[in-house]
Write a protein that holds these residues in place. Structure first.
Motif, PDB file in Angstrom:
ATOM      1  N   UNK A  24      -4.603 -13.669  10.413  1.00  0.00           N
ATOM      2  CA  UNK A  24      -3.838 -12.843  11.372  1.00  0.00           C
ATOM      3  C   UNK A  24      -3.011 -13.714  12.313  1.00  0.00           C
ATOM      4  N   UNK A  25      -3.559 -14.877  12.670  1.00  0.00           N
ATOM      5  CA  UNK A  25      -2.783 -15.760  13.551  1.00  0.00           C
ATOM      6  C   UNK A  25      -1.531 -16.248  12.818  1.00  0.00           C
ATOM      7  N   UNK A  71       3.289  -9.276  13.042  1.00  0.00           N
ATOM      8  CA  UNK A  71       2.493  -8.137  13.507  1.00  0.00           C
ATOM      9  C   UNK A  71       3.053  -7.669  14.846  1.00  0.00           C
ATOM     10  N   UNK A  72       3.482  -8.650  15.652  1.00  0.00           N
ATOM     11  CA  UNK A  72       3.967  -8.310  17.002  1.00  0.00           C
ATOM     12  C   UNK A  72       5.267  -7.525  16.922  1.00  0.00           C
ATOM     13  N   UNK A  85       3.156  -3.593   9.692  1.00  0.00           N
ATOM     14  CA  UNK A  85       2.560  -2.531  10.506  1.00  0.00           C
ATOM     15  C   UNK A  85       1.051  -2.478  10.309  1.00  0.00           C
ATOM     16  N   UNK A  86       0.636  -2.480   9.042  1.00  0.00           N
ATOM     17  CA  UNK A  86      -0.801  -2.378   8.791  1.00  0.00           C
ATOM     18  C   UNK A  86      -1.191  -3.432   7.759  1.00  0.00           C
ATOM     19  N   UNK A  87      -2.384  -3.961   7.964  1.00  0.00           N
ATOM     20  CA  UNK A  87      -2.824  -5.097   7.163  1.00  0.00           C
ATOM     21  C   UNK A  87      -4.267  -4.875   6.749  1.00  0.00           C
ATOM     22  N   UNK A  88      -4.510  -4.984   5.438  1.00  0.00           N
ATOM     23  CA  UNK A  88      -5.901  -4.940   5.012  1.00  0.00           C
ATOM     24  C   UNK A  88      -6.168  -6.301   4.388  1.00  0.00           C
ATOM     25  N   UNK A  89      -7.172  -7.003   4.854  1.00  0.00           N
ATOM     26  CA  UNK A  89      -7.391  -8.385   4.406  1.00  0.00           C
ATOM     27  C   UNK A  89      -8.652  -8.534   3.582  1.00  0.00           C
ATOM     28  N   UNK A  90      -8.553  -9.418   2.608  1.00  0.00           N
ATOM     29  CA  UNK A  90      -9.737  -9.812   1.839  1.00  0.00           C
ATOM     30  C   UNK A  90      -9.650 -11.338   1.775  1.00  0.00           C
ATOM     31  N   UNK A 146       6.228  -5.838  14.505  1.00  0.00           N
ATOM     32  CA  UNK A 146       5.954  -4.659  13.695  1.00  0.00           C
ATOM     33  C   UNK A 146       6.695  -4.615  12.353  1.00  0.00           C
ATOM     34  N   UNK A 175     -10.614 -14.076   8.990  1.00  0.00           N
ATOM     35  CA  UNK A 175      -9.549 -13.068   9.188  1.00  0.00           C
ATOM     36  C   UNK A 175      -8.633 -13.477  10.332  1.00  0.00           C
ATOM     37  N   UNK A 176      -9.237 -14.095  11.371  1.00  0.00           N
ATOM     38  CA  UNK A 176      -8.403 -14.536  12.502  1.00  0.00           C
ATOM     39  C   UNK A 176      -7.363 -15.550  12.040  1.00  0.00           C
ATOM     40  N   UNK A 219      -6.944 -10.155  19.225  1.00  0.00           N
ATOM     41  CA  UNK A 219      -6.899  -9.626  17.848  1.00  0.00           C
ATOM     42  C   UNK A 219      -5.745  -8.639  17.824  1.00  0.00           C
ATOM     43  N   UNK A 224     -11.594  -3.817   8.062  1.00  0.00           N
ATOM     44  CA  UNK A 224     -11.939  -4.616   6.877  1.00  0.00           C
ATOM     45  C   UNK A 224     -13.289  -5.287   7.036  1.00  0.00           C
ATOM     46  N   UNK A 256      -0.929 -13.025  21.030  1.00  0.00           N
ATOM     47  CA  UNK A 256      -0.720 -11.714  20.443  1.00  0.00           C
ATOM     48  C   UNK A 256      -0.075 -10.757  21.438  1.00  0.00           C
ATOM     49  N   UNK A 307       0.812  -1.221   0.000  1.00  0.00           N
ATOM     50  CA  UNK A 307       0.000   0.000   0.000  1.00  0.00           C
ATOM     51  C   UNK A 307       0.842   1.266   0.000  1.00  0.00           C
ATOM     52  N   UNK A 321       0.878 -13.462  13.038  1.00  0.00           N
ATOM     53  CA  UNK A 321       1.004 -12.858  14.382  1.00  0.00           C
ATOM     54  C   UNK A 321       2.433 -12.437  14.732  1.00  0.00           C
TER      55      UNK A 321
END
Lengths: 75, 121
Positions: free
Chosen positions: A53-54, A60-61, A66-71, A63, A49-50, B86, B103, B4, A24, A57
């Motif tokens: 994201x898992x 994400x932790x 930093x930012x995530x947009x999911x489809x 960093x 989505x979980x 989350x 989202x 998390x 992005x 993880x």
């Protein structure tokens, strides 16, 4: 974070996943990620989505992500 | 320990009492307000694109949106991620129920599910 690493992390949790990553901001830490997997069938959106994201993880932790947009989709 | 949560800097896990108080604070907030948005910044002054998008969607219904600025409270910033299991911000709660991030909020908005949920408040 490299797109290949994102793909690998998601595939580790969802082996059949098809992963498409859009950077992005050009800084490789703000990603739009589209994941297609049969595992999502009949799962509520939050659960789909979980799962993704898992799988991501740790990144994400610390960093690197930093930012995530999911489809999410089923094939 | 939720997968998390970040390792506590001092190396020893937060005392359960301390952990409990953040958890109770969050529970009290989502019980007290029908629409709660844990975000970066405030609904009037969002400080992140995803938080701004979530605030705009929620405010479009003309009902009060209780914004919680997690940038103002580092303990809350981590606490909310443990509470909902989350890892990202924003996080949306309607009538005490965790919906997800921006989202999912957008998809619920596009398929009309969100309108039904908020109309029932």
């Amino acid at each position: 974070m490299e797109p290949e690493a994102i793909e690998a992390a998601i595939r580790a949790a969802l082996p059949d996943a098809e992963v498409v990553c859009y950077d992005l901001t050009g800084t490789q830490d703000h990603w739009q990620i589209e994941v297609t997997s049969a595992h999502f069938k009949d799962l509520p959106l939050l659960r789909q989505h979980r799962l993704v994201k898992e799988a991501l993880a740790p990144h994400l932790l610390n960093r690197t992500l930093h930012a995530l947009s999911l489809k999410t989709r089923t094939p | 320990m939720s997968k998390f949560s970040l390792p506590i800097a001092s190396g020893k896990p937060a005392a359960p009492a301390a952990q409990g108080s953040i958890h109770d604070q969050i529970q009290a907030i989502i019980d007290a307000h029908p629409i709660v948005l844990f975000m970066k910044g405030t609904p009037e002054m969002p400080q992140c694109g995803f938080s701004a998008r979530a605030a705009n969607i929620l405010q479009s219904f003309g009902k009060p949106v209780h914004g919680v600025n997690i940038l103002a409270d580092p303990e809350l910033r981590q606490g909310i991620k443990d509470f909902s299991d989350w890892p990202t911000i924003p996080q949306i709660y309607v009538k005490g129920e965790f919906l997800g991030g921006s989202d999912i909020l957008m998809e619920m908005y596009q398929n009309g599910e969100l309108q039904k949920l908020i109309a029932a408040i």
